[in-house]
Design an enzyme around this catalytic site. Structure first.
Site, PDB file in Angstrom:
ATOM      1  N   GLU A 249       0.474  -1.031  -0.199  1.00 34.24           N
ATOM      2  CA  GLU A 249       0.048  -0.165  -0.191  1.00 34.24           C
ATOM      3  C   GLU A 249       0.322   1.102   0.163  1.00 34.24           C
ATOM      4  OE1 GLU A 249      -3.231  -1.586   3.276  1.00 34.24           O
ATOM      5  OE2 GLU A 249      -2.035  -0.666   3.631  1.00 34.24           O
ATOM      6  N   PRO A 250       1.749   1.433  -1.494  1.00 34.72           N
ATOM      7  CA  PRO A 250       2.724   2.533  -0.808  1.00 34.72           C
ATOM      8  C   PRO A 250       2.073   4.259  -0.945  1.00 34.72           C
ATOM      9  CG  PRO A 250       2.755   2.126  -2.527  1.00 34.72           C
ATOM     10  CD  PRO A 250       1.782   0.426  -2.008  1.00 34.72           C
ATOM     11  N   GLY A 251       1.984   4.929  -0.411  1.00 32.99           N
ATOM     12  CA  GLY A 251       1.450   6.229  -0.931  1.00 32.99           C
ATOM     13  C   GLY A 251       3.081   7.081  -0.922  1.00 32.99           C
ATOM     14  N   ARG A 252       3.105   7.670   0.224  1.00 30.03           N
ATOM     15  CA  ARG A 252       4.346   8.627  -0.099  1.00 30.03           C
ATOM     16  C   ARG A 252       5.207   8.260  -1.353  1.00 30.03           C
ATOM     17  NH1 ARG A 252       5.813  11.825   4.144  1.00 30.03           N
ATOM     18  NH2 ARG A 252       5.494  10.259   5.264  1.00 30.03           N
ATOM     19  N   ARG A 287       2.253  19.409   6.684  1.00 35.02           N
ATOM     20  CA  ARG A 287       3.407  19.052   6.882  1.00 35.02           C
ATOM     21  C   ARG A 287       4.657  19.019   7.474  1.00 35.02           C
ATOM     22  NH1 ARG A 287       5.137  14.362   5.820  1.00 35.02           N
ATOM     23  NH2 ARG A 287       7.040  15.245   5.133  1.00 35.02           N
ATOM     24  N   CYS A 316      -2.405  34.588  10.958  1.00 32.38           N
ATOM     25  CA  CYS A 316      -1.914  34.863  12.313  1.00 32.38           C
ATOM     26  C   CYS A 316      -1.469  33.810  13.480  1.00 32.38           C
ATOM     27  CB  CYS A 316      -3.061  35.571  13.191  1.00 32.38           C
ATOM     28  SG  CYS A 316      -3.058  37.048  11.749  1.00 32.38           S
ATOM     29  N   GLU A 317      -0.411  33.278  12.990  1.00 30.73           N
ATOM     30  CA  GLU A 317       0.558  31.791  14.211  1.00 30.73           C
ATOM     31  C   GLU A 317       1.386  32.148  14.181  1.00 30.73           C
ATOM     32  OE1 GLU A 317      -1.848  29.411  15.285  1.00 30.73           O
ATOM     33  OE2 GLU A 317      -3.822  29.513  14.448  1.00 30.73           O
ATOM     34  N   TYR A 345       0.724  14.035   0.888  1.00 31.07           N
ATOM     35  CA  TYR A 345       0.182  14.124   2.329  1.00 31.07           C
ATOM     36  C   TYR A 345       0.543  16.136   1.949  1.00 31.07           C
ATOM     37  CZ  TYR A 345       0.323   9.818   2.996  1.00 31.07           C
ATOM     38  OH  TYR A 345       0.230   7.961   3.518  1.00 31.07           O
TER      39      TYR A 345
HETATM   40  C1  LIG Z   1      -2.945   1.362   6.690  1.00 35.27           C
HETATM   41  C2  LIG Z   1      -1.851   2.305   5.815  1.00 35.27           C
HETATM   42  N1  LIG Z   1      -1.532   1.835   4.635  1.00 35.27           N
HETATM   43  C3  LIG Z   1      -0.769   3.072   4.113  1.00 35.27           C
HETATM   44  C4  LIG Z   1      -0.171   4.235   4.074  1.00 35.27           C
HETATM   45  C5  LIG Z   1       0.491   4.830   3.326  1.00 35.27           C
HETATM   46  O1  LIG Z   1       1.499   5.253   3.742  1.00 35.27           O
HETATM   47  P1  LIG Z   1       2.833   5.605   2.603  1.00 35.27           P
HETATM   48  O2  LIG Z   1       2.644   7.154   2.480  1.00 35.27           O
HETATM   49  O3  LIG Z   1       4.253   5.752   4.056  1.00 35.27           O
HETATM   50  O4  LIG Z   1       3.723   4.586   1.520  1.00 35.27           O
HETATM   51  C6  LIG Z   1      -0.698   4.548   5.330  1.00 35.27           C
HETATM   52  C7  LIG Z   1      -0.161   5.911   5.928  1.00 35.27           C
HETATM   53  O5  LIG Z   1      -0.803   6.610   6.963  1.00 35.27           O
HETATM   54  C8  LIG Z   1      -1.145   3.696   6.286  1.00 35.27           C
HETATM   55  O6  LIG Z   1      -1.859   4.048   7.609  1.00 35.27           O
END
Ligand SMILES: Cc1ncc(COP(=O)(O)O)c(C=O)c1O
Length: 376
Positions: A249-252, A287, A316-317, A345
């Site tokens: 499940e890659p995101g970043r 971030r 204003c922070e 993100y």
């Molecule tokens: C359950 C789960 N899977 C995958 C991800 C994706 O993580 P990343 O963006 O670091 O690959 C997250 C991010 O928080 C997550 O909580």
């Protein structure tokens, strides 16, 4: 962190986009996105991929076209994934809280649902009868990343500790759910292969107690500086041990490098420090404040003189500072700079605080710009 080099043609296109779109805006180079997808496939050739939607929902249609499914954490994200034409089997639904009304929405088309706790298990079995599920393991490891991102530590609120997993599995099966296998997500932004290998070792030790499984979902968390090389063979050993398929499940790692945040500078101000005042701040880019993240900064202007600046946003922070101590050419009012590695993100965490409009998101496909829809 390795500072990325932008494709010179993308850089040129960015300068043109500045004439046509109000700042701040996010801009994504789709050619980089394709390269990152290819690099992941090459590192993990046998894995099935589910894009962690939270990293950048606006890019989901492009990422679906690359053959990825989606990982969702809310009913809204599940709807978004279904909305672009993914089937329920192509969606993994994570998260510690799935309310009865959220679950009821998907009664007739349940995604693969990750059980995060006993209460979650009971609710899912009640509302998504017979659904395909994964059991989230909390590996109880001291993973090295920012504390807000370390979901695999024993003290985090996620998953079930290893010693409780065999009982959890029996309970899920007893309630008529179809257990596909296990789920492990150590955290986000992990740059050490050792953390992943220790996580896989936890699953290895659980094999005798939980028996063979169809799926091992090993989550995301691949940091931008993480060497992927050592992980592939370790994943394959684990897959063999369980007789399982690997899901990821890659995101970043997939989207961060494709994106930049473009902002204009509206003033140079001296208090006891010297600030550049930007039209992007914490509301467009959380971030730096939330995680202490440091993003490389690239000026889109030139000047003979340089100085060291803190880069502040419009809120204003006192906390609304996107970077500190950055050496840059001295700008004129209205000149622009970009924050690099902002494709993950970034826009997805933009917030309406102070009635701030969502920053536009633009995609460049090598020839022209397209404004991305955030809502479907
Ligand atoms: C359950 C789960 N899977 C995958 C991800 C994706 O993580 P990343 O963006 O670091 O690959 C997250 C991010 O928080 C997550 O909580």
């Amino acid at each position: 962190m390795n500072t990325p080099h932008l494709n010179p043609r993308f850089l040129e296109a960015l300068k043109q986009a500045l004439d046509g779109f109000p700042t701040p805006f996010y801009a994504y180079d789709l050619t980089v996105l394709e390269e990152e997808a290819e690099a992941l496939r090459k590192a993990f050739p046998k894995a099935r991929f589910f894009f962690a939607l939270k990293a950048n929902p606006a890019l989901l249609p492009q990422i679906k076209a690359l053959g990825f499914g989606a990982e969702a954490v809310s009913a809204g994200e599940v709807e978004r994934a279904l909305g672009v034409g993914l089937s329920p089997e192509e969606i993994v639904w994570n998260g510690p809280v799935k309310t009865p009304w959220a679950l009821q929405r998907f009664q007739d088309r349940p995604p693969v649902t990750v059980l995060d706790s006993e209460a979650d298990l009971l609710r899912v079995s009640r509302h998504l009868k017979g659904a395909q599920v994964l059991l989230r393991v909390n590996p109880d490891l001291p993973v090295r990343t920012h504390g807000h991102l370390a979901t695999g530590r024993g003290e985090s609120q996620f998953g079930v500790l290893p010693q409780k997993l065999p009982g959890f599995l029996r309970r899920a099966e007893g309630l008529g759910l179809l257990v596909l296998g296990l789920h492990l997500h150590l955290g986000s932004g992990l740059d050490r292969a050792e953390d992943f290998l220790e996580g896989y070792a936890v699953l290895q030790r659980l094999r005798t107690a939980v028996g063979p499984q169809r799926v091992l979902n090993l989550g995301g968390g691949f940091g931008l500086d993480l060497p992927l090389g050592p992980l592939g063979p370790a994943m394959e050993d684990l897959a063999r041990l369980y007789g399982a398929k690997i899901w990821l499940e890659p995101g970043r790692r997939l989207v961060a490098g494709s994106g930049v945040l473009v902002t204009r500078i509206w003033g140079v101000k001296r208090t006891r420090k010297t600030y550049l005042l930007l039209d992007a701040g914490m509301t467009s880019f959380l971030r730096p404040l939330l995680y202490g993240a440091r993003h490389p900064v690239l000026p889109l202007y030139q000047s003979e003189k340089e100085a060291v600046f803190d880069l502040a946003g419009p809120a204003c922070e006192a906390a609304d500072v996107l970077a500190r101590g950055v050496r840059l050419p001295v700008p004129k009012e209205g000149e622009a700079l970009v924050f690099l590695l902002a494709g993950a993100y970034g826009a997805s965490m933009a917030m309406p605080y102070l009635d701030t409009p969502r920053p536009l998101e633009l995609a460049w496909d090598g020839s022209g710009w397209r404004v991305l829809d955030f809502c479907y």
